[in-house]
Design a protein around this motif. Structure first.
Motif, PDB file in Angstrom:
ATOM      1  N   UNK A  13       0.825  -1.196   0.000  1.00 40.14           N
ATOM      2  CA  UNK A  13       0.000   0.000   0.000  1.00 40.14           C
ATOM      3  C   UNK A  13       0.864   1.251   0.000  1.00 40.14           C
ATOM      4  N   UNK A  14       0.254   2.376  -0.372  1.00 43.45           N
ATOM      5  CA  UNK A  14       0.994   3.639  -0.399  1.00 43.45           C
ATOM      6  C   UNK A  14       0.099   4.770   0.069  1.00 43.45           C
ATOM      7  N   UNK A  15       0.571   5.488   1.095  1.00 41.85           N
ATOM      8  CA  UNK A  15      -0.128   6.659   1.621  1.00 41.85           C
ATOM      9  C   UNK A  15       0.828   7.843   1.582  1.00 41.85           C
ATOM     10  N   UNK A  16       0.338   8.948   1.033  1.00 37.55           N
ATOM     11  CA  UNK A  16       1.139  10.168   0.970  1.00 37.55           C
ATOM     12  C   UNK A  16       0.690  11.117   2.078  1.00 37.55           C
ATOM     13  N   UNK A  17       1.657  11.710   2.758  1.00 35.05           N
ATOM     14  CA  UNK A  17       1.369  12.670   3.821  1.00 35.05           C
ATOM     15  C   UNK A  17       2.067  13.977   3.498  1.00 35.05           C
ATOM     16  N   UNK A  18       1.288  15.055   3.451  1.00 30.71           N
ATOM     17  CA  UNK A  18       1.835  16.388   3.212  1.00 30.71           C
ATOM     18  C   UNK A  18       1.183  17.349   4.192  1.00 30.71           C
ATOM     19  N   UNK A  21      -2.469  16.901   5.374  1.00 30.31           N
ATOM     20  CA  UNK A  21      -3.200  16.158   4.342  1.00 30.31           C
ATOM     21  C   UNK A  21      -2.653  14.745   4.219  1.00 30.31           C
ATOM     22  N   UNK A  22      -3.537  13.768   4.325  1.00 30.07           N
ATOM     23  CA  UNK A  22      -3.174  12.356   4.183  1.00 30.07           C
ATOM     24  C   UNK A  22      -3.986  11.763   3.034  1.00 30.07           C
ATOM     25  N   UNK A  23      -3.292  11.204   2.043  1.00 23.95           N
ATOM     26  CA  UNK A  23      -3.960  10.617   0.878  1.00 23.95           C
ATOM     27  C   UNK A  23      -3.515   9.170   0.731  1.00 23.95           C
ATOM     28  N   UNK A  24      -4.462   8.259   0.845  1.00 22.35           N
ATOM     29  CA  UNK A  24      -4.165   6.845   0.604  1.00 22.35           C
ATOM     30  C   UNK A  24      -4.344   6.579  -0.887  1.00 22.35           C
ATOM     31  N   UNK A  25      -3.228   6.480  -1.594  1.00 18.28           N
ATOM     32  CA  UNK A  25      -3.275   6.293  -3.041  1.00 18.28           C
ATOM     33  C   UNK A  25      -3.558   4.851  -3.422  1.00 18.28           C
ATOM     34  N   UNK A  26      -2.969   3.924  -2.671  1.00 20.35           N
ATOM     35  CA  UNK A  26      -3.100   2.502  -2.997  1.00 20.35           C
ATOM     36  C   UNK A  26      -3.383   1.721  -1.725  1.00 20.35           C
TER      37      UNK A  26
END
Length: 263
Positions: A13-18, A21-26
Protein backbone atom coordinates in the motif's frame (compact mmCIF):
# COMPACT_ATOMS: atom_id res chain seq x y z
CA UNK A 1 6.02 -18.45 -20.86
CA UNK A 2 8.09 -19.83 -18.00
CA UNK A 3 6.66 -20.91 -14.67
CA UNK A 4 6.99 -19.16 -11.33
CA UNK A 5 6.51 -15.49 -10.74
CA UNK A 6 8.50 -12.49 -11.92
CA UNK A 7 6.65 -10.01 -9.69
CA UNK A 8 5.17 -10.61 -6.25
CA UNK A 9 3.28 -8.05 -4.13
CA UNK A 10 1.90 -8.79 -0.70
CA UNK A 11 -0.01 -6.16 1.25
CA UNK A 12 1.60 -3.36 -0.73
CA UNK A 13 0.00 0.00 0.00
CA UNK A 14 0.99 3.64 -0.40
CA UNK A 15 -0.13 6.66 1.62
CA UNK A 16 1.14 10.17 0.97
CA UNK A 17 1.37 12.67 3.82
CA UNK A 18 1.83 16.39 3.21
CA UNK A 19 1.34 18.54 6.27
CA UNK A 20 -2.14 17.79 7.59
CA UNK A 21 -3.20 16.16 4.34
CA UNK A 22 -3.17 12.36 4.18
CA UNK A 23 -3.96 10.62 0.88
CA UNK A 24 -4.17 6.85 0.60
CA UNK A 25 -3.27 6.29 -3.04
CA UNK A 26 -3.10 2.50 -3.00
CA UNK A 27 -4.85 0.16 -0.57
CA UNK A 28 -2.89 -2.94 0.57
CA UNK A 29 -2.60 -5.01 -2.60
CA UNK A 30 -1.64 -8.59 -3.45
CA UNK A 31 -0.48 -9.40 -6.97
CA UNK A 32 1.53 -12.10 -8.76
CA UNK A 33 2.77 -11.67 -12.33
CA UNK A 34 4.36 -14.60 -14.18
CA UNK A 35 7.58 -14.26 -16.18
CA UNK A 36 6.83 -13.11 -19.71
CA UNK A 37 3.27 -12.07 -18.87
CA UNK A 38 1.78 -8.89 -20.36
CA UNK A 39 -0.39 -7.30 -17.66
CA UNK A 40 -2.42 -4.12 -18.17
CA UNK A 41 -3.52 -1.90 -15.28
CA UNK A 42 -6.79 -0.12 -15.97
CA UNK A 43 -8.71 2.45 -13.97
CA UNK A 44 -9.83 6.05 -13.62
CA UNK A 45 -7.38 8.90 -13.07
CA UNK A 46 -6.01 8.95 -9.55
CA UNK A 47 -6.74 5.27 -8.83
CA UNK A 48 -3.13 4.37 -8.05
CA UNK A 49 -2.06 2.78 -11.36
CA UNK A 50 1.02 4.96 -11.78
CA UNK A 51 1.76 4.73 -8.06
CA UNK A 52 1.83 0.94 -8.27
CA UNK A 53 4.14 1.15 -11.29
CA UNK A 54 6.54 3.52 -9.49
CA UNK A 55 6.59 1.23 -6.45
CA UNK A 56 7.58 -1.72 -8.66
CA UNK A 57 10.19 0.46 -10.38
CA UNK A 58 11.66 1.30 -7.00
CA UNK A 59 11.11 5.04 -7.42
CA UNK A 60 8.75 5.09 -4.43
CA UNK A 61 8.79 3.11 -1.20
CA UNK A 62 5.59 1.34 -0.10
CA UNK A 63 3.97 2.41 3.14
CA UNK A 64 3.13 -1.22 3.83
CA UNK A 65 3.90 -4.64 2.42
CA UNK A 66 6.74 -5.96 0.30
CA UNK A 67 7.54 -6.20 -3.42
CA UNK A 68 9.86 -8.85 -4.83
CA UNK A 69 11.06 -9.33 -8.39
CA UNK A 70 12.45 -12.78 -9.16
CA UNK A 71 12.26 -13.41 -5.40
CA UNK A 72 14.56 -10.44 -4.64
CA UNK A 73 13.05 -7.59 -2.55
CA UNK A 74 12.77 -4.28 -4.41
CA UNK A 75 14.95 -1.78 -2.56
CA UNK A 76 15.30 0.88 -5.26
CA UNK A 77 15.64 1.32 -9.03
CA UNK A 78 17.33 -1.42 -11.06
CA UNK A 79 18.40 -1.78 -14.70
CA UNK A 80 16.34 -5.00 -14.72
CA UNK A 81 13.16 -2.89 -14.36
CA UNK A 82 12.85 -0.12 -16.94
CA UNK A 83 10.07 2.48 -16.71
CA UNK A 84 8.73 4.20 -19.84
CA UNK A 85 6.55 7.30 -19.52
CA UNK A 86 3.96 8.99 -21.75
CA UNK A 87 6.69 11.51 -22.52
CA UNK A 88 9.52 9.65 -24.24
CA UNK A 89 12.00 11.40 -21.87
CA UNK A 90 14.85 11.30 -24.38
CA UNK A 91 17.91 13.51 -23.90
CA UNK A 92 17.56 16.35 -26.44
CA UNK A 93 21.33 16.97 -26.59
CA UNK A 94 21.95 13.39 -27.77
CA UNK A 95 21.28 11.78 -31.13
CA UNK A 96 18.95 8.80 -31.49
CA UNK A 97 21.87 6.36 -31.39
CA UNK A 98 23.44 8.04 -28.37
CA UNK A 99 20.10 7.94 -26.57
CA UNK A 100 19.77 4.23 -27.27
CA UNK A 101 23.37 3.65 -26.14
CA UNK A 102 22.93 5.65 -22.94
CA UNK A 103 22.22 2.70 -20.64
CA UNK A 104 24.83 0.56 -22.39
CA UNK A 105 27.52 3.06 -21.46
CA UNK A 106 27.15 2.03 -17.83
CA UNK A 107 28.06 -1.55 -18.77
CA UNK A 108 31.44 -3.17 -19.40
CA UNK A 109 30.70 -3.64 -23.09
CA UNK A 110 33.16 -2.22 -25.62
CA UNK A 111 32.20 0.78 -27.75
CA UNK A 112 31.95 -1.54 -30.76
CA UNK A 113 29.55 -3.84 -28.90
CA UNK A 114 27.48 -0.86 -27.69
CA UNK A 115 27.23 0.41 -31.27
CA UNK A 116 26.21 -3.03 -32.58
CA UNK A 117 23.46 -3.45 -29.95
CA UNK A 118 22.18 0.09 -30.50
CA UNK A 119 22.01 -0.44 -34.26
CA UNK A 120 20.21 -3.75 -33.77
CA UNK A 121 17.47 -2.13 -31.68
CA UNK A 122 17.22 0.95 -33.88
CA UNK A 123 16.51 -1.42 -36.77
CA UNK A 124 13.97 -3.41 -34.75
CA UNK A 125 11.95 -0.27 -33.96
CA UNK A 126 12.14 0.90 -37.61
CA UNK A 127 14.35 3.94 -37.08
CA UNK A 128 17.16 3.04 -39.48
CA UNK A 129 18.29 6.20 -41.23
CA UNK A 130 17.55 8.33 -38.15
CA UNK A 131 20.51 7.22 -36.02
CA UNK A 132 22.05 10.70 -36.09
CA UNK A 133 18.81 12.68 -35.86
CA UNK A 134 18.12 14.94 -32.89
CA UNK A 135 15.09 14.47 -30.69
CA UNK A 136 13.38 17.67 -31.96
CA UNK A 137 13.55 16.26 -35.50
CA UNK A 138 11.45 13.20 -34.58
CA UNK A 139 7.67 12.78 -34.54
CA UNK A 140 5.95 11.68 -31.33
CA UNK A 141 5.75 8.09 -32.53
CA UNK A 142 9.42 8.04 -33.52
CA UNK A 143 10.39 9.37 -30.09
CA UNK A 144 8.50 6.56 -28.40
CA UNK A 145 10.21 4.04 -30.70
CA UNK A 146 13.59 5.48 -29.69
CA UNK A 147 12.62 5.32 -26.00
CA UNK A 148 11.54 1.69 -26.42
CA UNK A 149 14.82 0.84 -28.16
CA UNK A 150 16.78 2.51 -25.34
CA UNK A 151 14.83 0.48 -22.77
CA UNK A 152 15.27 -2.86 -24.54
CA UNK A 153 18.94 -2.34 -25.45
CA UNK A 154 19.98 -2.98 -21.85
CA UNK A 155 18.06 -6.30 -21.87
CA UNK A 156 15.90 -5.74 -18.75
CA UNK A 157 13.71 -8.54 -17.45
CA UNK A 158 10.71 -6.23 -16.97
CA UNK A 159 9.20 -3.28 -18.84
CA UNK A 160 7.00 -0.89 -16.86
CA UNK A 161 5.00 1.32 -19.23
CA UNK A 162 2.98 4.31 -18.00
CA UNK A 163 0.52 5.24 -20.77
CA UNK A 164 3.32 5.35 -23.36
CA UNK A 165 0.91 5.90 -26.28
CA UNK A 166 -1.59 8.21 -24.56
CA UNK A 167 -0.42 11.39 -26.30
CA UNK A 168 -0.23 9.92 -29.82
CA UNK A 169 -2.76 10.11 -32.63
CA UNK A 170 -4.88 7.03 -33.33
CA UNK A 171 -3.00 5.85 -36.43
CA UNK A 172 0.42 6.15 -34.78
CA UNK A 173 -0.87 4.45 -31.64
CA UNK A 174 -2.26 1.50 -33.64
CA UNK A 175 1.06 1.05 -35.46
CA UNK A 176 2.97 1.13 -32.18
CA UNK A 177 0.58 -1.42 -30.68
CA UNK A 178 1.56 -3.81 -33.47
CA UNK A 179 5.26 -3.11 -33.03
CA UNK A 180 5.16 -3.46 -29.25
CA UNK A 181 3.28 -6.76 -29.49
CA UNK A 182 5.79 -8.04 -32.05
CA UNK A 183 8.77 -7.07 -29.85
CA UNK A 184 7.12 -8.61 -26.79
CA UNK A 185 6.44 -11.86 -28.66
CA UNK A 186 10.09 -11.99 -29.73
CA UNK A 187 11.65 -11.13 -26.35
CA UNK A 188 9.01 -12.37 -23.87
CA UNK A 189 9.81 -9.59 -21.43
CA UNK A 190 7.46 -9.24 -18.48
CA UNK A 191 5.36 -6.13 -19.15
CA UNK A 192 3.21 -4.10 -16.77
CA UNK A 193 1.33 -1.52 -18.85
CA UNK A 194 -0.80 1.33 -17.47
CA UNK A 195 -3.65 2.69 -19.59
CA UNK A 196 -7.02 4.46 -19.42
CA UNK A 197 -8.13 2.80 -22.67
CA UNK A 198 -10.13 -0.40 -22.13
CA UNK A 199 -9.79 -1.64 -25.70
CA UNK A 200 -6.04 -0.94 -25.67
CA UNK A 201 -5.76 -3.09 -22.54
CA UNK A 202 -7.69 -5.96 -24.15
CA UNK A 203 -5.76 -5.70 -27.42
CA UNK A 204 -2.36 -5.90 -25.72
CA UNK A 205 -2.74 -7.80 -22.47
CA UNK A 206 -2.65 -11.40 -21.30
CA UNK A 207 -4.42 -10.04 -18.22
CA UNK A 208 -6.31 -6.84 -17.48
CA UNK A 209 -6.45 -5.69 -13.86
CA UNK A 210 -9.17 -3.18 -12.99
CA UNK A 211 -8.40 -0.81 -10.12
CA UNK A 212 -11.07 0.98 -8.10
CA UNK A 213 -10.99 4.75 -7.54
CA UNK A 214 -8.71 5.97 -4.75
CA UNK A 215 -7.60 4.23 -2.69
CA UNK A 216 -6.81 1.90 -5.53
CA UNK A 217 -7.50 -1.80 -5.07
CA UNK A 218 -7.82 -4.58 -7.63
CA UNK A 219 -11.53 -5.20 -8.24
CA UNK A 220 -11.26 -7.21 -11.46
CA UNK A 221 -8.71 -9.64 -12.92
CA UNK A 222 -9.50 -10.69 -16.50
CA UNK A 223 -7.58 -13.33 -18.43
CA UNK A 224 -7.52 -12.39 -22.11
CA UNK A 225 -7.36 -15.51 -24.26
CA UNK A 226 -8.28 -13.98 -27.63
CA UNK A 227 -5.94 -15.01 -30.47
CA UNK A 228 -3.13 -12.61 -31.38
CA UNK A 229 -2.57 -10.27 -33.09
CA UNK A 230 -5.57 -8.20 -32.00
CA UNK A 231 -6.87 -4.87 -33.27
CA UNK A 232 -8.87 -2.29 -31.36
CA UNK A 233 -11.72 -2.59 -33.85
CA UNK A 234 -12.00 -6.39 -33.63
CA UNK A 235 -15.51 -7.41 -32.55
CA UNK A 236 -14.14 -9.85 -29.98
CA UNK A 237 -11.91 -7.14 -28.50
CA UNK A 238 -14.86 -4.77 -28.23
CA UNK A 239 -17.01 -7.47 -26.60
CA UNK A 240 -14.36 -8.24 -23.98
CA UNK A 241 -13.81 -4.52 -23.44
CA UNK A 242 -17.54 -4.08 -22.80
CA UNK A 243 -17.43 -6.71 -20.02
CA UNK A 244 -14.47 -5.00 -18.40
CA UNK A 245 -16.07 -1.57 -18.76
CA UNK A 246 -19.06 -2.87 -16.81
CA UNK A 247 -16.79 -3.74 -13.86
CA UNK A 248 -15.01 -0.39 -14.14
CA UNK A 249 -18.26 1.54 -14.11
CA UNK A 250 -19.56 -0.47 -11.18
CA UNK A 251 -16.41 0.44 -9.23
CA UNK A 252 -16.86 4.11 -10.14
CA UNK A 253 -20.52 4.04 -9.09
CA UNK A 254 -19.61 2.40 -5.75
CA UNK A 255 -17.00 5.06 -5.10
CA UNK A 256 -19.51 7.80 -5.88
CA UNK A 257 -22.06 6.26 -3.51
CA UNK A 258 -19.45 6.03 -0.74
CA UNK A 259 -18.50 9.67 -1.25
CA UNK A 260 -22.16 10.73 -0.99
CA UNK A 261 -22.60 8.75 2.24
CA UNK A 262 -19.54 10.44 3.73
CA UNK A 263 -20.66 13.93 2.69
Amino acid sequence: MSTGRALHLRGVGKTYVSGDRVVQALAPTDLDVAPGEFVCLLGASGCGKSTLLQLVAGLEEPTSGQITVDDVPVAGPSPDRVLLFQDAALFPWLSVEDNVRFGLRQSTRSREEQHRIAQEWIEKVHLLGFEHAWVHQLSGGMRQRAALARALATDPSMLLMDEPFGALDALTRDRLHEELESLWAATRKTVVFVTHNVREAVALGDRVLVLSPRPGRIVGDFRITLPRPRALEDVTVMQQASEIMHVLRRALDAATDDALLEA
